[in-house]
Every structure is written in C-alpha cells, then in structure tokens.
Motif scaffolding. Structure first.
Motif, short mmCIF file in Angstrom:
data_model
loop_
_atom_site.label_atom_id
_atom_site.label_comp_id
_atom_site.label_asym_id
_atom_site.label_seq_id
_atom_site.Cartn_x
_atom_site.Cartn_y
_atom_site.Cartn_z
N UNK A 1 -7.78 7.02 -2.92
CA UNK A 1 -7.77 7.53 -4.30
C UNK A 1 -8.08 9.02 -4.36
N UNK A 2 -7.50 9.76 -3.44
CA UNK A 2 -7.61 11.23 -3.43
C UNK A 2 -6.22 11.81 -3.69
N UNK A 3 -6.16 12.82 -4.56
CA UNK A 3 -4.92 13.55 -4.81
C UNK A 3 -5.14 15.01 -4.47
N UNK A 4 -4.22 15.59 -3.71
CA UNK A 4 -4.32 17.00 -3.30
C UNK A 4 -3.04 17.70 -3.71
N UNK A 5 -3.17 18.78 -4.51
CA UNK A 5 -2.03 19.47 -5.06
C UNK A 5 -1.30 20.36 -4.07
N UNK A 6 -0.13 20.79 -4.47
CA UNK A 6 0.75 21.59 -3.62
C UNK A 6 0.06 22.86 -3.12
N UNK A 7 0.34 23.20 -1.86
CA UNK A 7 -0.09 24.47 -1.30
C UNK A 7 -1.56 24.56 -0.96
N UNK A 8 -2.30 23.49 -1.08
CA UNK A 8 -3.73 23.52 -0.75
C UNK A 8 -3.91 23.50 0.78
N UNK A 9 -4.87 24.28 1.25
CA UNK A 9 -5.17 24.37 2.68
C UNK A 9 -6.55 23.78 2.93
N UNK A 10 -6.62 22.77 3.78
CA UNK A 10 -7.87 22.09 4.11
C UNK A 10 -8.14 22.31 5.59
N UNK B 1 -8.29 26.55 -1.21
CA UNK B 1 -8.62 26.76 0.20
C UNK B 1 -9.98 26.14 0.48
N UNK B 2 -10.01 25.14 1.31
CA UNK B 2 -11.23 24.38 1.59
C UNK B 2 -11.56 24.53 3.07
N UNK B 3 -12.70 25.13 3.36
CA UNK B 3 -13.06 25.47 4.73
C UNK B 3 -13.69 24.29 5.46
N UNK B 4 -13.85 24.46 6.75
CA UNK B 4 -14.38 23.42 7.62
C UNK B 4 -15.76 22.95 7.18
N UNK B 5 -15.97 21.64 7.38
CA UNK B 5 -17.26 20.98 7.14
C UNK B 5 -17.63 20.84 5.67
N UNK B 6 -16.74 21.17 4.75
CA UNK B 6 -17.01 20.88 3.34
C UNK B 6 -16.98 19.37 3.13
N UNK B 7 -17.78 18.90 2.15
CA UNK B 7 -17.84 17.47 1.82
C UNK B 7 -17.67 17.33 0.31
N UNK B 8 -16.53 16.79 -0.10
CA UNK B 8 -16.18 16.75 -1.52
C UNK B 8 -15.99 15.30 -1.97
N UNK B 9 -16.49 15.02 -3.18
CA UNK B 9 -16.26 13.71 -3.77
C UNK B 9 -17.19 12.63 -3.29
N UNK B 10 -18.30 13.01 -2.65
CA UNK B 10 -19.27 12.01 -2.23
C UNK B 10 -19.97 11.36 -3.41
N UNK B 11 -20.56 10.21 -3.19
CA UNK B 11 -21.28 9.51 -4.25
C UNK B 11 -22.42 10.37 -4.77
N UNK B 12 -22.72 10.28 -6.06
CA UNK B 12 -23.81 11.08 -6.63
C UNK B 12 -25.15 10.72 -6.02
N UNK C 1 -9.74 22.17 -10.07
CA UNK C 1 -8.54 22.82 -10.54
C UNK C 1 -7.76 23.52 -9.45
N UNK C 2 -7.24 24.71 -9.77
CA UNK C 2 -6.33 25.44 -8.89
C UNK C 2 -6.98 26.70 -8.33
N UNK C 3 -6.53 27.09 -7.13
CA UNK C 3 -6.83 28.39 -6.52
C UNK C 3 -8.33 28.63 -6.31
N UNK C 4 -9.05 27.59 -6.03
CA UNK C 4 -10.47 27.74 -5.73
C UNK C 4 -10.67 27.96 -4.24
N UNK C 5 -11.69 28.73 -3.90
CA UNK C 5 -12.12 28.93 -2.53
C UNK C 5 -13.41 28.17 -2.32
N UNK C 6 -13.40 27.21 -1.40
CA UNK C 6 -14.57 26.38 -1.12
C UNK C 6 -14.89 26.54 0.36
N UNK C 7 -16.02 27.18 0.65
CA UNK C 7 -16.32 27.57 2.02
C UNK C 7 -17.14 26.51 2.76
#
Length: 257
Positions: free
Chosen positions: A29-38, A55-66, A81-87
């Motif tokens: 149940x994950x959706x990833x939009x066009x042109x995203x770099x993981x 742009x999502x950099x190495x070792x990021x953890x997204x969508x984990x349980x609260x 959303x769009x065009x975010x930088x997540x380091x």
C-alpha cells in the motif's frame, strides 16, 4: 532504475522514471510518484503516498507506525507531496486514528539528516528542517518556516508561516507567523524574521507593518486581548497582519510570549 536487491511489495504502485537503490524496502500500500529518486537502504511502509520528483536519501524511514501508545493498528496514512528533499536517517511516522489519521508533508520542503516528524503532523510548503530538528505529535508547521539544527516543537503546537526557530530552541507554545524565536532552551520571541522576508520578496512597507504588529503584540505591555484589538485596526491596511490575527484565532495553546 530499480536495483535487483530492492524488495518491493506486489501491491506497491511505482510511477515512471522512479529510481530505487540497493536493499531498499517498499511495503504494501505504498504509492511513489513519477521521477522520484530513492537511495539505498530506505524503508517505506504503507499506507504511504509519495508525489513526484522527490529525493529520498539512504537510511530514511518513512511511513512507520506512530510512536503513540493509543495506536491500536487502525488504518492511517502518510502523505508526501512533490519535489521534497529527505536526507539521511529522516523518520516520518503515519498518523493515528484519534489525530485525524494522516501525517502530511507539502511540496518543496528540505528535511535534512536525522529530522523526525511524529504522527499527525502537518507541514506546509517550502520549509527547511536543519539537522536533528524534531516535531512531536499533532504539530502544524506553516509555509516557509525554518527549523534550525537541534530545535524541537512540543506536541499540539502550531508554528505560523515564515517563522524562524533558532538553533537548539525548544518551542512549547504557538508561534505566530513571521516571528523569530531565540536559540535558547525555552524559546522566546526575539523580533521578526526580517532577513527571510526580504529574501522572499517582502517590500519595506510589508515588513514595517509586520514589525509594528510585533511591537503591539510583544513590546507594548498589553494584554493579548488589548493587543488583538489594536491588531484588528492595523490589519485593515495589511494582509500580513490579518494573517497573524487569523493565526491567533486558530491557536488553541498559549501564545509564545
């Protein structure tokens, strides 16, 4: 563009021109939009919706349980959303059923290394979170806010648009738009974010009106009710002052004083 060691759940929806690095895990149940770099070693758990050209950099953890003891496994989401930088080592948790069920990140934000965004937070657009900045649960962050390194915001607080939170500053109250908080443990207002406003094209007339409103709210020795009455008059000639008043109306906690 998807490394053969990446693990992708069959139910995940991957857009076009998406790059996924080695050993990353994309859950159900994950959706990833066009042109995203993981990058490599990223974990994305669902339900999570990620927009275009992030742009999502190495070792990021997204969508984990609260990280909330009241969470009982109900369906909740993370929406980015769009065009975010997540380091590196950024953590962003999904929402909780009692908190609206969604954690949301807008567009064009920079979340630098080790930033933490807890459950049910809502971040606007064009913000910058420097290294180790952190939000507790249920925090609202307006557009163009800057969170300096090692700063933090207490749960249920709101930070208005164009505010600046200084290095190491811990915010425990609502911060109106345009305000600059001091870099001390118990954050206090220290003027307006003049330099940031200039960089975003605010002219001298707009900045002068915001400074006048700041003096009314923080330096005139008025009660908040009396200050608000004066701000009502000032807002007739300034949309920026009007936005400050609207923030005061939405505030449910003590105002930073």
């Amino acid at each position: 563009m998807i490394h053969p060691t990446a693990l992708i759940d069959p139910s995940a929806k991957i857009g076009s021109n998406v790059s996924i690095g080695a050993y990353s895990v994309i859950g159900a149940d994950v959706e990833i939009g066009d042109g995203t770099v993981i990058g490599p070693h990223v974990v994305i758990e669902g339900p999570t919706r990620i927009g275009r050209e992030n742009r999502i950099s190495q070792f990021a953890s997204l969508g984990g349980a609260p990280q909330d003891k009241k969470f009982t496994g109900e369906r909740t989401e993370l929406v980015i959303g769009d065009r975010n930088l997540i380091r590196e080592f950024v953590t962003i948790n999904r929402g909780t059923g009692d908190g609206g069920s969604i954690t949301s990140i807008g567009n064009d934000n920079w979340l630098l290394a080790y930033v933490h965004v807890a459950h049910d937070c809502h971040i606007g657009n064009n913000t910058v979170f420097s290294n180790y900045a952190a939000l507790a649960g249920h925090v609202d962050i307006g557009d163009h806010v800057i969170m300096s390194g090692f700063s933090g915001v207490h749960q249920f607080c709101k930070v208005g648009a164009h505010a600046f939170i200084g290095m190491g500053c811990l915010v425990g109250s609502d911060v109106p738009p345009f305000i600059m908080m001091a870099n001390e443990q118990r954050g206090r207002p220290r003027g307006i974010n003049s330099e940031g406003l200039k960089r975003r094209g605010f002219d001298s007339t707009r900045i002068s009106a915001i400074k006048r409103a700041y003096r009314t709210l923080y330096m005139a020795g008025l009660t908040q009710a009396d200050a608000r009455e004066q701000l009502e008059s000032q807002a007739q000639d300034s949309d920026d002052v009007r936005s400050m008043l609207e923030f005061l109306d939405r505030s449910e906690r003590a105002l930073a004083r």
